[in-house]
Design a protein around this motif. Structure first.
Motif, short mmCIF file in Angstrom:
data_model
loop_
_atom_site.label_atom_id
_atom_site.label_comp_id
_atom_site.label_asym_id
_atom_site.label_seq_id
_atom_site.Cartn_x
_atom_site.Cartn_y
_atom_site.Cartn_z
N PHE A 23 15.48 6.21 24.13
CA PHE A 23 14.33 6.25 23.23
C PHE A 23 14.14 4.84 22.72
O PHE A 23 15.11 4.17 22.35
CB PHE A 23 14.60 7.21 22.07
N PRO A 24 12.92 4.33 22.71
CA PRO A 24 12.73 2.92 22.31
C PRO A 24 13.00 2.70 20.83
O PRO A 24 12.65 3.52 19.99
CB PRO A 24 11.27 2.66 22.65
N ARG A 25 13.62 1.56 20.51
CA ARG A 25 13.70 1.12 19.13
C ARG A 25 12.38 0.43 18.78
O ARG A 25 11.57 0.12 19.66
CB ARG A 25 14.89 0.18 18.97
N PHE A 26 12.17 0.19 17.47
CA PHE A 26 10.86 -0.31 17.05
C PHE A 26 10.51 -1.62 17.73
O PHE A 26 9.38 -1.80 18.22
CB PHE A 26 10.80 -0.49 15.53
N HIS A 27 11.46 -2.57 17.79
CA HIS A 27 11.14 -3.88 18.35
C HIS A 27 10.82 -3.79 19.84
O HIS A 27 10.01 -4.56 20.35
CB HIS A 27 12.28 -4.87 18.10
N GLN A 28 11.44 -2.84 20.55
CA GLN A 28 11.15 -2.66 21.97
C GLN A 28 9.74 -2.10 22.16
O GLN A 28 8.95 -2.58 22.98
CB GLN A 28 12.18 -1.73 22.60
N LEU A 29 9.43 -1.06 21.40
CA LEU A 29 8.11 -0.46 21.48
C LEU A 29 7.03 -1.46 21.10
O LEU A 29 5.98 -1.57 21.75
CB LEU A 29 8.07 0.76 20.55
N ASP A 30 7.30 -2.23 20.05
CA ASP A 30 6.33 -3.20 19.53
C ASP A 30 6.03 -4.29 20.55
O ASP A 30 4.87 -4.63 20.81
CB ASP A 30 6.87 -3.80 18.23
N VAL A 31 7.09 -4.88 21.17
CA VAL A 31 6.86 -5.99 22.09
C VAL A 31 6.16 -5.53 23.35
O VAL A 31 5.25 -6.21 23.86
CB VAL A 31 8.18 -6.71 22.42
N GLY A 52 0.78 -1.23 0.00
CA GLY A 52 0.00 0.00 0.00
C GLY A 52 0.81 1.28 0.00
O GLY A 52 0.25 2.37 0.06
N GLY A 53 2.15 1.17 -0.08
CA GLY A 53 2.94 2.40 -0.05
C GLY A 53 4.39 2.15 0.27
O GLY A 53 4.93 1.06 0.01
N LEU A 54 5.04 3.14 0.85
CA LEU A 54 6.45 3.03 1.19
C LEU A 54 6.66 2.03 2.33
O LEU A 54 5.82 1.90 3.21
CB LEU A 54 7.00 4.41 1.61
N LYS A 55 7.81 1.39 2.34
CA LYS A 55 8.11 0.45 3.41
C LYS A 55 8.25 1.13 4.76
O LYS A 55 8.14 0.47 5.80
CB LYS A 55 9.41 -0.30 3.09
N THR A 56 8.50 2.42 4.74
CA THR A 56 8.73 3.14 6.00
C THR A 56 7.53 3.98 6.43
O THR A 56 7.64 4.75 7.39
CB THR A 56 9.96 4.06 5.88
N ASP A 57 6.38 3.82 5.78
CA ASP A 57 5.26 4.69 6.15
C ASP A 57 4.66 4.35 7.51
O ASP A 57 3.84 5.11 8.03
CB ASP A 57 4.18 4.71 5.07
N TYR A 58 5.09 3.22 8.11
CA TYR A 58 4.61 2.90 9.45
C TYR A 58 5.08 3.94 10.47
O TYR A 58 4.49 4.09 11.54
CB TYR A 58 5.09 1.51 9.89
N GLU A 99 1.89 4.66 12.32
CA GLU A 99 1.76 3.88 13.55
C GLU A 99 2.50 4.48 14.75
O GLU A 99 2.06 4.34 15.88
CB GLU A 99 2.30 2.46 13.33
N ILE A 100 3.63 5.14 14.49
CA ILE A 100 4.50 5.58 15.59
C ILE A 100 4.27 7.04 15.96
O ILE A 100 4.01 7.37 17.12
CB ILE A 100 5.98 5.36 15.23
N LEU A 101 4.34 7.93 14.99
CA LEU A 101 4.28 9.36 15.27
C LEU A 101 2.87 9.92 15.15
O LEU A 101 2.67 11.07 14.75
CB LEU A 101 5.24 10.11 14.33
N THR A 102 1.88 9.13 15.53
CA THR A 102 0.51 9.62 15.66
C THR A 102 0.40 10.40 16.97
O THR A 102 1.25 10.25 17.85
CB THR A 102 -0.49 8.46 15.67
N PRO A 103 -0.63 11.23 17.13
CA PRO A 103 -0.76 11.96 18.40
C PRO A 103 -0.75 11.05 19.62
O PRO A 103 -0.03 11.29 20.60
CB PRO A 103 -2.09 12.70 18.25
N LEU A 104 -1.53 9.95 19.59
CA LEU A 104 -1.56 9.04 20.73
C LEU A 104 -0.25 8.27 20.87
O LEU A 104 0.24 8.06 21.98
CB LEU A 104 -2.73 8.05 20.58
N GLY A 105 0.32 7.85 19.74
CA GLY A 105 1.56 7.09 19.80
C GLY A 105 2.72 7.90 20.33
O GLY A 105 3.52 7.42 21.14
N LEU A 106 2.81 9.15 19.91
CA LEU A 106 3.92 9.99 20.34
C LEU A 106 3.78 10.39 21.81
O LEU A 106 4.77 10.38 22.55
CB LEU A 106 3.99 11.25 19.47
#
Length: 227
Positions: free
Chosen positions: A86-94, A42-48, A52-59
């Motif tokens: 600052f969390p890396r993606f895998h830390q935040l995800d788990v 559906g788009g760029l590989k980095t659009d998450y 997903e991450i830098l949304t108002p609630l996520g940030l």
């Protein structure tokens, strides 16, 4: 707090700024047991990053529960300096996935998480422990206490230091070294208890002696413990 370097296919890293230097930590999701990101039809590989991450609630979640200024002591020089975490993606995800599972299904489940060496396990454990003790489950507070069990003395010290530095209130964390410590810590309102696997059989006996929520008398909530 941090800056991101973003490309179409990969996120080379999030930059944490110090007094005179910055350093980058990878923020990719990983793909095929290696670096990079999975295909995205559906788009760029980095659009998450922005979806997903830098949304108002996520940030705001990252700022409130993950971004930290901690003090680290150099074992060679004995000097202490402040470092920004600052969390890396895998830390935040788990951590987010475990919190969502516990919130939906409550205590009493077994979950296995595989991490590689150098992946930041101590910080992931600290972030998870501090949020689990505040988590509301299907029938109220999910856990009265969280017990962190380590298999090595060096790791025990490392995790203990990480968890204590993340604590907003010092009385939240206790280190169970003897058989009676757990019962005393729970009575004292310790939310996070740290011990080693060598001492865990004694701690396990104390856990078994605590009334379970289903067995507690009317008017008493009993105890739910996460290990």
């Amino acid at each position: 707090m941090g800056q991101f370097s973003v490309e179409k296919l990969v996120l080379p890293g999030s930059a944490l700024s110090g007094n005179q230097q910055s350093w980058f930590l990878p923020f990719d999701k990983g793909w095929n047991d290696g670096a990079g990101n999975p295909p995205n039809p559906g788009g760029l590989k980095t659009d998450y990053l922005w979806k997903e991450i830098l949304t108002p609630l996520g940030l705001t979640d990252i700022i409130e529960n993950y971004a930290q200024l901690v003090e680290r002591r150099d074992p060679k020089t004995g000097k202490t300096k402040r470092a920004q975490l600052f969390p890396r993606f895998h830390q935040l995800d788990v951590v987010r996935k475990l919190l969502a599972d516990a919130q939906a299904k409550g205590a009493g489940r077994r979950v296995l998480i595989q991490h590689s060496a150098g992946s930041g396990k101590s910080n992931s454990i600290a972030w998870l422990a501090h949020q689990l003790v505040r988590l509301a489950g299907p029938s109220g507070q999910a856990f009265d206490s969280v017990i962190v069990v380590t298999d090595r003395r060096i790791l025990d010290q490392q995790i203990r230091d990480s968890i204590r530095q993340f604590a907003q209130v010092g009385a939240t964390v206790g280190h169970a070294e003897h058989s009676g410590d757990l019962r005393r810590f729970i009575a004292d309102g310790k939310k996070i208890i740290i011990t080693t696997v060598q001492k865990f059989p004694y701690v396990l006996d104390d856990i078994g002696a605590q009334p379970k929520r289903s067995e507690s008398s009317p008017g008493s909530a009993g105890v739910a413990v996460g290990v």
